[in-house]
Write a protein that holds these residues in place. Structure first.
Motif, PDB file in Angstrom:
ATOM      1  N   ASP A  26      49.855 -34.706  43.047  1.00 12.80           N
ATOM      2  CA  ASP A  26      49.086 -35.880  42.629  1.00 12.80           C
ATOM      3  C   ASP A  26      48.689 -36.742  43.821  1.00 12.80           C
ATOM      4  OD1 ASP A  26      49.090 -35.236  39.938  1.00 12.80           O
ATOM      5  OD2 ASP A  26      50.876 -36.413  39.495  1.00 12.80           O
ATOM      6  N   ILE A  27      49.643 -36.991  44.710  1.00 15.69           N
ATOM      7  CA  ILE A  27      49.365 -37.847  45.867  1.00 15.69           C
ATOM      8  C   ILE A  27      48.311 -37.198  46.767  1.00 15.69           C
ATOM      9  CG2 ILE A  27      50.352 -38.873  47.951  1.00 15.69           C
ATOM     10  CD1 ILE A  27      51.191 -40.254  45.373  1.00 15.69           C
ATOM     11  N   ALA A  28      48.465 -35.908  47.032  1.00 13.63           N
ATOM     12  CA  ALA A  28      47.507 -35.212  47.898  1.00 13.63           C
ATOM     13  C   ALA A  28      46.116 -35.215  47.278  1.00 13.63           C
ATOM     14  CB  ALA A  28      47.982 -33.790  48.164  1.00 13.63           C
ATOM     15  N   ARG A  29      46.049 -34.994  45.978  1.00 18.14           N
ATOM     16  CA  ARG A  29      44.753 -34.937  45.298  1.00 18.14           C
ATOM     17  C   ARG A  29      44.065 -36.296  45.267  1.00 18.14           C
ATOM     18  NH1 ARG A  29      44.077 -35.930  39.972  1.00 18.14           N
ATOM     19  NH2 ARG A  29      46.319 -35.702  39.609  1.00 18.14           N
ATOM     20  N   LEU A  30      44.843 -37.349  45.053  1.00 21.94           N
ATOM     21  CA  LEU A  30      44.267 -38.678  44.872  1.00 21.94           C
ATOM     22  C   LEU A  30      44.102 -39.462  46.166  1.00 21.94           C
ATOM     23  CD1 LEU A  30      46.282 -39.672  41.679  1.00 21.94           C
ATOM     24  CD2 LEU A  30      43.858 -39.048  41.790  1.00 21.94           C
ATOM     25  N   PHE A  31      45.026 -39.242  47.136  1.00 22.58           N
ATOM     26  CA  PHE A  31      45.022 -40.081  48.335  1.00 22.58           C
ATOM     27  C   PHE A  31      45.048 -39.297  49.640  1.00 22.58           C
ATOM     28  CE2 PHE A  31      46.973 -42.674  44.963  1.00 22.58           C
ATOM     29  CZ  PHE A  31      46.130 -43.768  44.989  1.00 22.58           C
ATOM     30  N   GLY A  32      45.197 -37.983  49.565  1.00 22.64           N
ATOM     31  CA  GLY A  32      45.229 -37.189  50.787  1.00 22.64           C
ATOM     32  C   GLY A  32      46.625 -36.680  51.096  1.00 22.64           C
ATOM     33  N   VAL A  37      61.193 -40.143  51.093  1.00 26.04           N
ATOM     34  CA  VAL A  37      61.320 -38.845  50.452  1.00 26.04           C
ATOM     35  C   VAL A  37      60.372 -37.846  51.111  1.00 26.04           C
ATOM     36  CG1 VAL A  37      59.635 -39.506  48.672  1.00 26.04           C
ATOM     37  CG2 VAL A  37      61.208 -37.611  48.253  1.00 26.04           C
ATOM     38  N   ASP A  38      60.855 -36.634  51.291  1.00 28.36           N
ATOM     39  CA  ASP A  38      60.050 -35.541  51.819  1.00 28.36           C
ATOM     40  C   ASP A  38      59.490 -34.775  50.629  1.00 28.36           C
ATOM     41  OD1 ASP A  38      58.951 -33.289  52.955  1.00 28.36           O
ATOM     42  OD2 ASP A  38      60.659 -32.832  54.234  1.00 28.36           O
ATOM     43  N   LEU A  39      58.212 -34.988  50.335  1.00 28.88           N
ATOM     44  CA  LEU A  39      57.615 -34.360  49.168  1.00 28.88           C
ATOM     45  C   LEU A  39      57.374 -32.869  49.355  1.00 28.88           C
ATOM     46  CD1 LEU A  39      55.049 -37.083  48.035  1.00 28.88           C
ATOM     47  CD2 LEU A  39      57.322 -36.585  47.098  1.00 28.88           C
ATOM     48  N   VAL A  40      57.495 -32.384  50.586  1.00 28.23           N
ATOM     49  CA  VAL A  40      57.422 -30.943  50.797  1.00 28.23           C
ATOM     50  C   VAL A  40      58.702 -30.285  50.275  1.00 28.23           C
ATOM     51  CG1 VAL A  40      57.286 -29.105  52.521  1.00 28.23           C
ATOM     52  CG2 VAL A  40      55.851 -31.142  52.748  1.00 28.23           C
ATOM     53  N   GLN A  41      59.838 -30.924  50.556  1.00 30.91           N
ATOM     54  CA  GLN A  41      61.120 -30.387  50.126  1.00 30.91           C
ATOM     55  C   GLN A  41      61.411 -30.680  48.655  1.00 30.91           C
ATOM     56  OE1 GLN A  41      63.196 -28.467  51.975  1.00 30.91           O
ATOM     57  NE2 GLN A  41      61.651 -28.505  53.602  1.00 30.91           N
ATOM     58  N   VAL A  60      54.814 -41.661  49.523  1.00 27.21           N
ATOM     59  CA  VAL A  60      55.391 -42.544  48.511  1.00 27.21           C
ATOM     60  C   VAL A  60      56.446 -43.406  49.185  1.00 27.21           C
ATOM     61  CG1 VAL A  60      56.732 -42.672  46.381  1.00 27.21           C
ATOM     62  CG2 VAL A  60      54.969 -40.926  46.636  1.00 27.21           C
ATOM     63  N   VAL A  61      56.323 -44.716  49.058  1.00 25.24           N
ATOM     64  CA  VAL A  61      57.259 -45.629  49.725  1.00 25.24           C
ATOM     65  C   VAL A  61      58.059 -46.482  48.739  1.00 25.24           C
ATOM     66  CG1 VAL A  61      55.934 -45.726  51.864  1.00 25.24           C
ATOM     67  CG2 VAL A  61      55.418 -47.348  50.027  1.00 25.24           C
ATOM     68  N   GLN A  62      57.675 -46.449  47.481  1.00 22.31           N
ATOM     69  CA  GLN A  62      58.391 -47.250  46.488  1.00 22.31           C
ATOM     70  C   GLN A  62      58.204 -46.632  45.104  1.00 22.31           C
ATOM     71  OE1 GLN A  62      58.550 -51.903  46.228  1.00 22.31           O
ATOM     72  NE2 GLN A  62      56.906 -51.278  44.876  1.00 22.31           N
ATOM     73  N   VAL A  63      59.267 -46.673  44.320  1.00 26.48           N
ATOM     74  CA  VAL A  63      59.209 -46.275  42.918  1.00 26.48           C
ATOM     75  C   VAL A  63      59.582 -47.497  42.088  1.00 26.48           C
ATOM     76  CG1 VAL A  63      60.180 -44.795  41.132  1.00 26.48           C
ATOM     77  CG2 VAL A  63      59.789 -43.875  43.424  1.00 26.48           C
ATOM     78  N   ALA A  64      58.818 -47.757  41.035  1.00 29.18           N
ATOM     79  CA  ALA A  64      59.097 -48.910  40.184  1.00 29.18           C
ATOM     80  C   ALA A  64      58.945 -48.506  38.720  1.00 29.18           C
ATOM     81  CB  ALA A  64      58.160 -50.068  40.515  1.00 29.18           C
ATOM     82  N   ILE A  65      59.668 -49.202  37.850  1.00 29.13           N
ATOM     83  CA  ILE A  65      59.597 -48.978  36.419  1.00 29.13           C
ATOM     84  C   ILE A  65      59.280 -50.287  35.718  1.00 29.13           C
ATOM     85  CG2 ILE A  65      61.110 -46.966  36.410  1.00 29.13           C
ATOM     86  CD1 ILE A  65      63.436 -48.786  35.694  1.00 29.13           C
ATOM     87  N   THR A  66      58.632 -50.176  34.565  1.00 33.02           N
ATOM     88  CA  THR A  66      58.272 -51.389  33.853  1.00 33.02           C
ATOM     89  C   THR A  66      57.814 -51.072  32.443  1.00 33.02           C
ATOM     90  OG1 THR A  66      56.971 -53.443  33.993  1.00 33.02           O
ATOM     91  CG2 THR A  66      55.843 -51.400  34.573  1.00 33.02           C
TER      92      THR A  66
END
Length: 257
Positions: free
Chosen positions: A211-217, A94-98, A222-228
């Motif tokens: 969130d990703i930029a703030r927490l990890f740069g 996924v392109d998080l910019v778009q 993001v390479v996987q989405v999971a639910i549980t």
């Protein structure tokens, strides 16, 4: 001579007006295209679980039960968790910019009673959406490499470089954020809490890019989405549902309709 100048002027302004009109049309088309919604759906549950896979982080813990089914006129996943924990995951590019917004519908029968995200013994949630994050190799320092090596030695290769968890908690307020009780490689963010919304579908969205930029740069992906649903520490039982997961360019794409 004067007539000729006047004629040339009319021709000039005629061409100029035509060019301006064409430019206006082009700009309008460009605006129209730019305003067109961009949505990247995750694999639909109507197709079953072919593009989703169960993932267990601990072989000593019983897995959840995942069922693809119609639920209130929408195709959904029902998760039954009873003293158990496993993920239902799909890989994403996924392109998080778009499309920076992750949208989904979720529901729970009720919040857990004895969970406490501050402790390992209470690290359970009625519903939990899990994003696996990949860091650029040059941003994984020696300390983090050792930490990841130890985590993967204990929990297996499914441990990502980092993770963001959006959770339905029992007591902490919406917006509460902290490191996971087991590892600071995972961040927990409370998006629903308690029983006020229990028993019905709730439309949710989050700006994942921020969130990703703030927490990890900014270069993390993001390479996987999971639910549980997660009940192995408290020994409780929970039933949760997820539907209509998708990335979008605008939170207006995240609704019950």
């Amino acid at each position: 001579m004067i007539v000729r100048v006047a004629a040339l002027g009319k021709e000039h302004w005629g061409r100029r007006s035509l060019c301006q009109c064409l430019l206006a049309v082009a700009l309008m088309m460009g605006v129209s295209l730019s305003l067109k919604a961009q949505v990247q759906p995750l694999p639909p549950f109507a197709a079953g679980l072919e593009q989703w896979k169960p993932v267990s982080l601990d072989d000593q813990v019983a897995p959840n039960m995942f069922l693809a089914r119609p639920w209130d006129s929408r195709q959904a996943i029902e998760i039954q968790s009873s003293n158990s924990m496993s993920l239902l995951a799909t890989e994403v590019v996924v392109d998080l910019v778009q499309t920076p917004y992750l949208c989904w519908l979720w529901r729970v029968d009720g919040a857990l009673k004895t969970a406490d995200m501050q402790t390992k013994a209470g690290d359970d949630y009625a519903a939990r959406l899990y994003l696996s994050v990949q860091l650029p190799p040059d941003q994984i320092g020696f300390g983090l490499r050792l930490q990841l090596g130890l985590a993967r030695a204990i929990w297996g290769d499914n441990v990502p470089d980092g993770a963001v968890n959006y959770v339905w908690d029992n007591t902490h307020p919406i917006g509460h954020e902290q490191a996971n009780a087991y590892t600071d490689l995972a961040r927990m963010i409370v998006l629903q809490t308690g029983n006020a919304q229990a028993g019905r579908w709730v439309a949710q969205y989050r700006n994942v890019r921020d969130d990703i930029a703030r927490l990890f740069g900014a270069d993390a992906k993001v390479v996987q989405v999971a639910i549980t649903a997660d009940t192995d520490n408290t020994g409780e039982s929970a039933r949760a549902g997820f539907a209509d997961l998708r990335f979008a360019d605008d939170p207006k794409q995240c609704s019950l309709e």
